[in-house]
Motif scaffolding. Structure first.
Motif, PDB file in Angstrom:
ATOM      1  N   UNK A 161      39.219 -27.382  -3.755  1.00  0.00           N
ATOM      2  CA  UNK A 161      39.112 -28.647  -3.023  1.00  0.00           C
ATOM      3  C   UNK A 161      40.447 -29.347  -2.825  1.00  0.00           C
ATOM      4  N   UNK A 162      41.484 -28.782  -3.404  1.00  0.00           N
ATOM      5  CA  UNK A 162      42.784 -29.447  -3.400  1.00  0.00           C
ATOM      6  C   UNK A 162      43.533 -29.205  -2.087  1.00  0.00           C
ATOM      7  N   UNK A 163      44.215 -30.240  -1.603  1.00  0.00           N
ATOM      8  CA  UNK A 163      44.975 -30.144  -0.355  1.00  0.00           C
ATOM      9  C   UNK A 163      46.079 -29.082  -0.499  1.00  0.00           C
ATOM     10  N   UNK A 164      46.312 -28.277   0.526  1.00  0.00           N
ATOM     11  CA  UNK A 164      47.309 -27.193   0.440  1.00  0.00           C
ATOM     12  C   UNK A 164      48.694 -27.659  -0.001  1.00  0.00           C
ATOM     13  N   UNK A 165      49.101 -28.865   0.410  1.00  0.00           N
ATOM     14  CA  UNK A 165      50.440 -29.333   0.016  1.00  0.00           C
ATOM     15  C   UNK A 165      50.519 -29.565  -1.489  1.00  0.00           C
ATOM     16  N   UNK A 166      49.421 -30.013  -2.093  1.00  0.00           N
ATOM     17  CA  UNK A 166      49.412 -30.207  -3.548  1.00  0.00           C
ATOM     18  C   UNK A 166      49.380 -28.851  -4.249  1.00  0.00           C
ATOM     19  N   UNK A 167      48.595 -27.909  -3.701  1.00  0.00           N
ATOM     20  CA  UNK A 167      48.560 -26.567  -4.290  1.00  0.00           C
ATOM     21  C   UNK A 167      49.945 -25.922  -4.284  1.00  0.00           C
ATOM     22  N   UNK A 168      50.663 -26.056  -3.175  1.00  0.00           N
ATOM     23  CA  UNK A 168      52.012 -25.484  -3.089  1.00  0.00           C
ATOM     24  C   UNK A 168      52.940 -26.136  -4.107  1.00  0.00           C
ATOM     25  N   UNK A 169      52.810 -27.449  -4.270  1.00  0.00           N
ATOM     26  CA  UNK A 169      53.665 -28.155  -5.226  1.00  0.00           C
ATOM     27  C   UNK A 169      53.361 -27.701  -6.657  1.00  0.00           C
ATOM     28  N   UNK A 170      52.054 -27.554  -6.979  1.00  0.00           N
ATOM     29  CA  UNK A 170      51.683 -27.112  -8.325  1.00  0.00           C
ATOM     30  C   UNK A 170      52.207 -25.702  -8.580  1.00  0.00           C
ATOM     31  N   UNK A 171      52.139 -24.848  -7.561  1.00  0.00           N
ATOM     32  CA  UNK A 171      52.661 -23.478  -7.709  1.00  0.00           C
ATOM     33  C   UNK A 171      54.155 -23.493  -7.975  1.00  0.00           C
TER      34      UNK A 171
END
Length: 591
Positions: A555-565
């Protein structure tokens, strides 16, 4: 914290809270009015108690009063006033010879018992979910947080402009018990979705059995129709949307069946005010219903000007405006204290896509027969006398929902219920003839006797909570740890917090867990569906030492997923636990 009665256990104070919220203020206020019909009188007691509590909690915050002391004083004054009126039999001009009584018919009893049986089956998932229960998902969790803030005599300055009727209602239970247990607040939710329907069916049943059956039928059908599992679960988990929907349906049903038709007597005047109060409460829970409330206010004032004269006309107009003004004033007071103002962000920018989503929601949740009923309701609005008042607010309300809030169905529940009721009302109205005297034997029952019966019923229905304080607290702590996203995630979060870690979470539920209260300064909340903000990126990047991130990857926005990665590579985040769609990452050593 100390409860309402300092020497009493939480359970006893919780019972007193329920009685105050729903009965005591109305028992005193309604005594001055001529409302002889039992269901109508007790709906007035019920609603006036709710309004009085809402206003009182708001005034406590406004004037920086001590909540517990204020409630003790107000309760003492109300009890003293009730005793005085009972002893002196004081009644305002025009009240019946026996003030504090109402007329109960056998048909009233049958309708109330019958509607309770019907609701018992309709609310099967609620009983299966468990009563009493705690708040554990989305809106109820956030609104309960605001309720706790109100119970401290403060304004929830981060509530962003959401109406606060439900949080102030729940706040009273926390003021009375002096503790964090949510069970009594949850019980108020059950009362709010049950009692209005029970009393309304009895009121409508006095006019025609067809009206009462129409109300019950459309509500049961509506609940049975919803297919989306998450929307269905909102009823059992305490989402305030259902309260607003039920109050909106009930207020509209009273309005439609209360046409003056040249005979605007005292019963119809009271019914008009009850209808308006129900809609005002719906609007004070979910603002979309404010459109219907405004239409009903204009209609009531128009009826008063057309069918009444002199003082009686002026009193009804003043009372109608006064009912709405109370809620406008309390909302304005809260709004003026907000630190942040805004509404949920709807990321879909294209109007066509928003309307398409709204249509898809309706098609996926309702069968073809029910959708035909909805279309028929909208189509009939401009052509039926009385129903015409609803044409503009329903059309505008559904358009606003489709354009601004069609991310789910909850904000439209009340409008859809009203729309579906219209065709059934039209048929019932067509088949109903003027009703003469029923010949039923009337029973004159005293308010105080009914109130005593209500108190006994409260005790019987809340017996599962009849525990000493220690056992009740232990039960609550255990249920909090196993709910939300599960005991495994909650226990691992607790280990991180005990170590002094900072935890970034999309789940506000963990901030309500009693065991986590001393660690609130270590918990940071962020919105999972929004794009990555500079503030969130800075907070996570600059978080020193042990840091945890709790989020749902799907459910997480792609920009947040990229940042977490990126942070995982840079700071060595590792997965601690995964479950219920959530993932907990942590940098540094194991929890």
């Amino acid at each position: 914290m100390t409860g309402f009665l300092g020497f009493a256990p939480i359970y006893v104070n919780g019972l007193l809270a329920i009685f105050f919220v729903f009965v005591l203020p109305g028992l005193v206020l309604v005594r001055a009015f001529d409302i002889p019909g039992f269901p109508q009188r007790w709906l007035a007691i019920y609603l006036s108690s709710l309004v009085a509590n809402h206003a009182l909690v708001t005034l406590i915050a406004l004037f920086h009063l001590d909540p517990l002391t204020t409630y003790r004083v107000v309760a003492a004054v109300l009890i003293a006033a009730l005793i005085f009126m009972m002893a002196r039999k004081v009644a305002a001009p025009g009240t019946p010879a026996q003030p504090g009584t109402s007329v109960l018919l056998l048909s009233d009893v049958k309708w109330m018992v019958g509607s309770l049986v019907v609701l018992g089956f309709t609310y099967f998932n609620i009983w299966k979910h468990g009563v009493p229960n705690i708040f554990q998902n989305s809106d109820p969790v956030n609104w309960n947080i605001w309720a706790r803030i109100w119970s401290d005599g403060l304004f929830p300055v981060r509530s962003m402009g959401y109406p606060q009727f439900i949080p102030t209602t729940w706040a009273a239970t926390y003021i009375f018990i002096g503790s964090a247990e949510q069970y009594f607040a949850f019980y108020t939710y059950i009362v709010l979705i049950t009692v209005p329907i029970v009393l309304l069916t009895a009121i409508l049943g006095r006019l025609s059995w067809r009206y009462a059956v129409s109300l019950l039928f459309v509500f049961v059908w509506f609940v049975a129709e919803i297919r989306e599992p998450w929307i269905r679960s909102t009823l059992q988990e305490g989402f305030p949307d259902w309260i607003a929907a039920i109050f909106a349906l009930g207020g509209t049903a009273l309005f439609l069946t209360n046409a003056p038709e040249g005979d605007f007597d005292r019963r119809k005047i009271v019914t008009a005010l009850l209808s308006l109060c129900l809609l005002a409460i719906a609007a004070a829970t979910k603002p979309m219903h404010g459109l219907v409330a405004i239409a009903l206010l204009i209609a009531t004032c128009t009826d008063a000007a057309r069918y009444l004269r002199g003082t009686e006309r002026n009193r009804l107009i003043a009372a109608a405006i006064g009912v709405v003004a109370i809620f406008v004033a309390t909302y304005a007071i809260n709004y003026s204290h907000l630190a942040f103002r805004g509404m949920p962000h709807y990321p879909v920018t294209e109007l066509s896509e928003r309307l398409s989503r709204a249509a898809n929601l309706l098609n996926s949740n309702f069968t073809l027969p029910f959708r035909i009923l909805l279309v028929a309701g909208l189509a009939l609005c401009p052509f039926l006398p009385r129903v015409r008042w609803l044409a503009l607010p329903l059309g505008a309300g559904l358009w606003l929902w489709a354009n601004t809030a069609s991310y789910d169905l909850r904000n439209a529940l009340g409008l859809l219920l009203i729309t579906a009721f219209i065709p059934l009302f039209a048929v019932a109205r067509r088949l109903t003839t003027a009703r003469g005297a029923t010949g039923e034997r009337p029973w004159h029952v005293r308010d105080i006797a009914v109130a005593a019966g209500v108190a006994v019923l409260c005790v019987v229905l809340t017996l599962p909570l009849a525990l000493n304080d220690e056992k009740l607290k232990q039960r609550f702590a255990h249920e909090q740890m196993i709910r939300g996203f599960g005991i495994e995630i909650n226990q691992n979060v607790e280990k991180l917090l005990v170590r002094g870690c900072t935890v970034f979470s999309v789940d506000a539920y963990i901030t309500t867990i009693a065991a986590f209260q001393k660690f609130l300064s270590q918990i940071r909340f962020f919105h999972v569906a929004d794009p990555l903000s500079d503030q969130l990126a800075q907070q996570i990047s600059e978080s020193a030492g042990c840091t945890g991130i709790l989020y749902p990857p799907h459910l997480t926005h792609p920009t947040i997923l990229d940042f977490i990665a990126a942070q995982t590579k840079a700071r060595g985040y590792r997965k601690v636990v995964e479950g219920s769609g959530m993932t907990l990452l942590v940098s540094d050593a194991r929890p």
